[in-house]
Every structure is written in C-alpha cells, then in structure tokens.
Design an enzyme around this catalytic site. Sequence first.
Site, mmCIF file in Angstrom:
data_model
loop_
_atom_site.group_PDB
_atom_site.id
_atom_site.type_symbol
_atom_site.label_atom_id
_atom_site.label_comp_id
_atom_site.label_asym_id
_atom_site.label_seq_id
_atom_site.Cartn_x
_atom_site.Cartn_y
_atom_site.Cartn_z
ATOM 1 N N LYS A 163 2.348 -3.428 7.308
ATOM 2 C CA LYS A 163 2.687 -3.387 5.708
ATOM 3 C C LYS A 163 4.149 -3.101 5.589
ATOM 4 C CE LYS A 163 0.176 -4.785 2.985
ATOM 5 N NZ LYS A 163 -0.116 -5.952 2.425
ATOM 6 N N GLU A 165 0.160 3.593 1.903
ATOM 7 C CA GLU A 165 0.138 4.083 3.424
ATOM 8 C C GLU A 165 1.784 3.775 3.895
ATOM 9 O OE1 GLU A 165 -3.102 3.272 6.109
ATOM 10 O OE2 GLU A 165 -4.375 3.109 4.445
ATOM 11 N N THR A 188 0.905 -1.236 -0.157
ATOM 12 C CA THR A 188 -0.039 -0.134 0.073
ATOM 13 C C THR A 188 0.850 1.353 -0.045
ATOM 14 O OG1 THR A 188 -1.440 1.294 1.341
ATOM 15 C CG2 THR A 188 -0.050 -0.282 2.454
HETATM 16 P P1 NAD Z 1 -9.539 -7.649 2.258
HETATM 17 O O1 NAD Z 1 -9.738 -7.279 3.802
HETATM 18 O O2 NAD Z 1 -10.793 -7.369 1.571
HETATM 19 O O3 NAD Z 1 -9.076 -9.235 2.154
HETATM 20 C C1 NAD Z 1 -8.039 -9.819 2.750
HETATM 21 C C2 NAD Z 1 -8.055 -11.266 2.564
HETATM 22 O O4 NAD Z 1 -6.959 -11.700 3.218
HETATM 23 C C3 NAD Z 1 -9.464 -11.968 3.158
HETATM 24 O O5 NAD Z 1 -9.767 -12.791 2.298
HETATM 25 C C4 NAD Z 1 -8.910 -12.683 4.365
HETATM 26 O O6 NAD Z 1 -9.677 -13.723 4.713
HETATM 27 C C5 NAD Z 1 -7.446 -13.152 4.030
HETATM 28 N N1 NAD Z 1 -6.547 -13.189 5.274
HETATM 29 C C6 NAD Z 1 -6.418 -12.412 6.189
HETATM 30 N N2 NAD Z 1 -5.618 -12.732 7.173
HETATM 31 C C7 NAD Z 1 -5.230 -14.070 6.718
HETATM 32 C C8 NAD Z 1 -4.476 -15.191 6.991
HETATM 33 N N3 NAD Z 1 -3.645 -15.090 8.153
HETATM 34 N N4 NAD Z 1 -4.113 -16.138 6.234
HETATM 35 C C9 NAD Z 1 -4.900 -16.327 5.062
HETATM 36 N N5 NAD Z 1 -5.684 -15.283 4.594
HETATM 37 C C10 NAD Z 1 -5.681 -14.327 5.422
HETATM 38 O O7 NAD Z 1 -8.193 -6.978 2.030
HETATM 39 P P2 NAD Z 1 -8.164 -6.199 0.487
HETATM 40 O O8 NAD Z 1 -8.570 -4.585 0.727
HETATM 41 O O9 NAD Z 1 -8.616 -6.998 -0.651
HETATM 42 O O10 NAD Z 1 -6.516 -5.687 0.526
HETATM 43 C C11 NAD Z 1 -5.707 -6.909 -0.096
HETATM 44 C C12 NAD Z 1 -4.304 -6.292 -0.107
HETATM 45 O O11 NAD Z 1 -3.986 -5.363 -0.857
HETATM 46 C C13 NAD Z 1 -3.887 -6.264 1.413
HETATM 47 O O12 NAD Z 1 -2.470 -6.978 1.359
HETATM 48 C C14 NAD Z 1 -3.858 -4.811 1.474
HETATM 49 O O13 NAD Z 1 -2.741 -4.276 2.280
HETATM 50 C C15 NAD Z 1 -3.198 -4.331 -0.072
HETATM 51 N N6 NAD Z 1 -4.001 -3.058 -0.504
HETATM 52 C C16 NAD Z 1 -5.173 -2.675 -0.096
HETATM 53 C C17 NAD Z 1 -5.671 -1.470 -0.733
HETATM 54 C C18 NAD Z 1 -7.155 -1.072 -0.527
HETATM 55 O O14 NAD Z 1 -7.540 0.092 -0.703
HETATM 56 N N7 NAD Z 1 -8.195 -2.025 -0.061
HETATM 57 C C19 NAD Z 1 -4.843 -0.658 -1.347
HETATM 58 C C20 NAD Z 1 -3.514 -0.938 -1.613
HETATM 59 C C21 NAD Z 1 -3.097 -2.087 -0.974
HETATM 60 O O1 TDX Z 2 -16.599 5.517 8.268
HETATM 61 C C1 TDX Z 2 -15.517 6.469 7.691
HETATM 62 N N1 TDX Z 2 -15.499 7.485 7.727
HETATM 63 C C2 TDX Z 2 -14.411 8.297 7.160
HETATM 64 O O2 TDX Z 2 -14.132 9.506 7.265
HETATM 65 C C3 TDX Z 2 -14.372 5.529 7.213
HETATM 66 C C4 TDX Z 2 -14.390 4.049 7.350
HETATM 67 C C5 TDX Z 2 -13.264 6.044 6.906
HETATM 68 N N2 TDX Z 2 -13.109 7.517 6.824
HETATM 69 C C6 TDX Z 2 -11.993 8.361 6.247
HETATM 70 C C7 TDX Z 2 -10.699 7.591 6.986
HETATM 71 C C8 TDX Z 2 -9.916 7.967 5.487
HETATM 72 O O3 TDX Z 2 -9.400 9.039 5.502
HETATM 73 O O4 TDX Z 2 -11.908 7.858 4.771
HETATM 74 C C9 TDX Z 2 -10.795 7.493 4.253
HETATM 75 C C10 TDX Z 2 -10.788 6.024 3.777
HETATM 76 O O5 TDX Z 2 -10.843 5.092 4.841
HETATM 77 P P1 TDX Z 2 -10.817 3.651 4.580
HETATM 78 O O6 TDX Z 2 -11.719 3.352 3.498
HETATM 79 O O7 TDX Z 2 -10.925 3.075 5.735
HETATM 80 O O8 TDX Z 2 -9.308 3.431 3.891
HETATM 81 P P2 TDX Z 2 -7.518 3.950 4.322
HETATM 82 O O9 TDX Z 2 -7.670 4.230 5.866
HETATM 83 O O10 TDX Z 2 -7.351 5.202 3.507
HETATM 84 O O11 TDX Z 2 -6.907 2.733 3.988
HETATM 85 C C11 TDX Z 2 -7.661 2.002 2.656
HETATM 86 O O12 TDX Z 2 -6.366 2.273 1.723
HETATM 87 C C12 TDX Z 2 -5.068 1.847 1.817
HETATM 88 C C13 TDX Z 2 -7.323 0.806 2.890
HETATM 89 O O13 TDX Z 2 -8.352 0.211 3.992
HETATM 90 C C14 TDX Z 2 -6.191 0.017 3.151
HETATM 91 O O14 TDX Z 2 -5.938 -1.502 3.210
HETATM 92 C C15 TDX Z 2 -5.183 0.145 2.194
HETATM 93 O O15 TDX Z 2 -3.882 -0.220 2.220
#
Ligand code: NAD
Ligand code: TDX
Length: 346
Positions: free
Chosen positions: A159, A132, A130
């Site tokens: 991370k 982050e 990420t």
């Molecule tokens: P998510 O929470 O939707 O999914 C995570 C998955 O990992 C789930 O299916 C969960 O069951 C599995 N998991 C968790 N712990 C585990 C363990 N101990 N063993 C095996 N499986 C396990 O997450 P996401 O939003 O799809 O993110 C996926 C990846 O991408 C993460 O590594 C996250 O850091 C990265 N990422 C996410 C975002 C975002 O905006 N969501 C952005 C950049 C990077």
């Molecule tokens: O209810 C809310 N109200 C609000 O203002 C929530 C859930 C979030 N927020 C704010 C916090 C953040 O500034 O919105 C922004 C986005 O929040 P999230 O959706 O929780 O994302 P963020 O914290 O930015 O992290 C996400 O992006 C990077 C993903 O969850 C991470 O897994 C990824 O690595």
Amino acid sequence: MRLLVTGGAGFIGSAVVRQAIERRFAVVNLDALTYAACPGNVALVADSPLYCFEKADIRNRAALDRVFEDHQPDVVMHLAAESHVDRSIDGPGAFIETNVCGTFNMLEAALSYWSDRGKPKDFRFHHISTDEVYGSLGLSGRFDEARSYAPTNPYSASKAAADHLVRAWSETYGLPVLISNCTNNFGPYQFPEKLIPMTILNGLAGDPIPVYGTGENVRDWLYVEDHVSALMMVLERGTPGRSYSIGGENEISNIGMVRKICGILDDKRPASAPHNRLITYVDDRPGHDFRYATDPSRIRDELAWRPLVDLEEGLERTIQWYLDNEVWWRELKERDCAHYQRETTW
Ligand code: NAD
Ligand code: TDX
C-alpha cells in the site's frame, strides 16, 4: 457526476457504491470478484439505473482502458486491493501484483484517459489507503499527513508503494490525485477473516475466538459509513495533490475489543453467555504492529468532517447486522476462499 469505483464488491467499496448512489452519482463498479468480493454487498442498489458493474481485473491494463473508454468517468475512487495482512505474510505476490502493479495500471489508464480529453480540471483520482503505511507506534503519539512512511508487512509495504506511485503521478504528470489514509474500519459486510466479524461469528458458533499474542496491540476503529462520508468529502472538496488522514479516535486493545463484543453477545444471546470463555490466545502475527492511531485534524479543520457513529453504537449495529444477515455469511462460509497458513475457521 459519473464515478468509477474499483473494489466496489468488497467491504468499504460497496459502502462507497451504496452511499454514492443514494447521493445520485452514476456509479460504475469495477471489480475482479476475488475471494473477498460479494456481489450481494451491492444488492440494495443493483437495480438502480444509476448503477453499472464491470467485472475486470486491475492487473489487466487493456481491460481498464476499455472501461474508461466505455464509461467516461468524471472521477475515480480506487479501492481494489488485496487487504488482509495475514494473507500477505503467506503469499505476498498477489499483494504486489494487485496493490502495486494494479495501482500503476490504474494511474496509467487514468492519465491516458484524462490527457486524451484535454485534462479536465475537475477530474480526480482518489486513492484509498491505510494508516498501516506509517508502521507501528509505541504507547504514545499519532500518525498525521507529515509522518514518514515505515511499513512493516507485505500488505502495508504494497500500500505504501502504491501511495508513492500516486504521488509521483501527481507531481510528474499533473494528474489531479487525492490520497486518504484511514484507520481500521468495521461495520456490516466485512469479510469474516478480519478481527471483528471473526469474533462475532465464532462467538455465535461457540468456536474459539483467536487473539494474537498478548492481545495488547492497539487499533483505532472507525465505523465504515463514517469512513465513506469522509471519502466523499475528500473527493468533492479535497485539494488535489494532498493526502488526508482519517481516524475514528477510538483506540482500544484487541483483547479489549474482543471482550466488548463478547459482552454484547452475552446481552443478545444470554443462553450462551459468557462468550469470553471462548477467547483463545494464539501465536502472534509475525511483524505484528503494536499500535495504530491517527490524528484527523486536517480533514476535521479543512473539510469539517466528523464521525457520527461512536464505537459502542457502531458495534451494536454491526453485531445486529451479522445476526440479521446469516444468509450473507453462510454463503461465504461455504465458499472456497484460497486458504492461508494463519487461517482460523469462522
Ligand atoms: P476487501 O478485501 O473487503 O475488498 C477488496 C475488493 O477489491 C474486493 O471486492 C475484491 O474483489 C477487489 N479486488 C481485489 N483484487 C482485485 C483486482 N486485481 N482487480 C479488481 N478488483 C480486485 O477490502 P476493504 O477492507 O474493503 O478495503 C478496501 C480498500 O480500503 C483497500 O484498498 C484497503 O487497503 C483500504 N483500507 C481498508 C481498511 C480496513 O480497515 N478494511 C482501512 C484503511 C484502508
Ligand atoms: O483472529 C484474529 N485475531 C487477532 O488478534 C485476527 C484476524 C486479528 N487479530 C489482531 C491483529 C490486529 O492487531 O486484531 C487486529 C486487527 O486485525 P485485522 O482485522 O486483521 O486488521 P489489521 O491487521 O489491523 O488491518 C486492517 O486495518 C487496516 C485491515 O485488514 C487493513 O486492510 C487495513 O488497511
């Protein structure tokens, strides 16, 4: 090509699984099925002869060795993680165990498997991370691959630690790794604890839409399918040992995003308009990073990646998906999802 995906029952991992099968990869989806997983995320491909599921936990090294041995993957994409910042503030332990120790186990299992097979040169361990990890930006500047790491919350610190381990396994043991650091994703199948699905579902239900602090914090959003196409390019054509910044160049404040979603909901559900009457400012997230923005020049110049879905189009598709897939999110609403302090009902 046999691809081992970890976390393939989550939001981004399931999009990887769906796209990889469409591209005729044989896919092994390794997932522990935590509260954030939804097997329905891969229902579209679950019957494919190219698809296989392994319920396994990346904290369990022996289970990983068995999966590598049984499935003999050519390449690995590692997405399994605890991913919600608010949960990491409340309970950081699980983030250290899965994101740091779990990644260590994945590296050790991959290294042992790769070494035992004579270190095939085309093997890849792609770690999905990420933006982050770089911490918080002020009003100007963008992250790129040369940026120093400066994580500020338990999730981003875990991370960042994982990224450092992955780089060390490349430098020290020669494991052919790739790292990608992406901005905030949005799209179908995102677990509703995150900002965009939370806003959509609370807007539809007529419940308060929580905005942290002043709502001025900025995020850079990328449609999930565009992230996955970038990941596939990095996997297939990225240079081992290198990292790639992936960003949508769609910066918007949280309050701007919430208002945009409310506007689309007004068009789709005019009887409940105006949805922005539901916006409720709540206490800020501790250590809330002010701004993220990523410069994707390297992946654009080296791999010719371009996002295809802009913010407006992506939001329209996402909101329509949540409207069309109530069965998917109703099941999650009824599930016991291990509660955390900042949790809002959705
Ligand atoms: P998510 O929470 O939707 O999914 C995570 C998955 O990992 C789930 O299916 C969960 O069951 C599995 N998991 C968790 N712990 C585990 C363990 N101990 N063993 C095996 N499986 C396990 O997450 P996401 O939003 O799809 O993110 C996926 C990846 O991408 C993460 O590594 C996250 O850091 C990265 N990422 C996410 C975002 C975002 O905006 N969501 C952005 C950049 C990077
Ligand atoms: O209810 C809310 N109200 C609000 O203002 C929530 C859930 C979030 N927020 C704010 C916090 C953040 O500034 O919105 C922004 C986005 O929040 P999230 O959706 O929780 O994302 P963020 O914290 O930015 O992290 C996400 O992006 C990077 C993903 O969850 C991470 O897994 C990824 O690595």
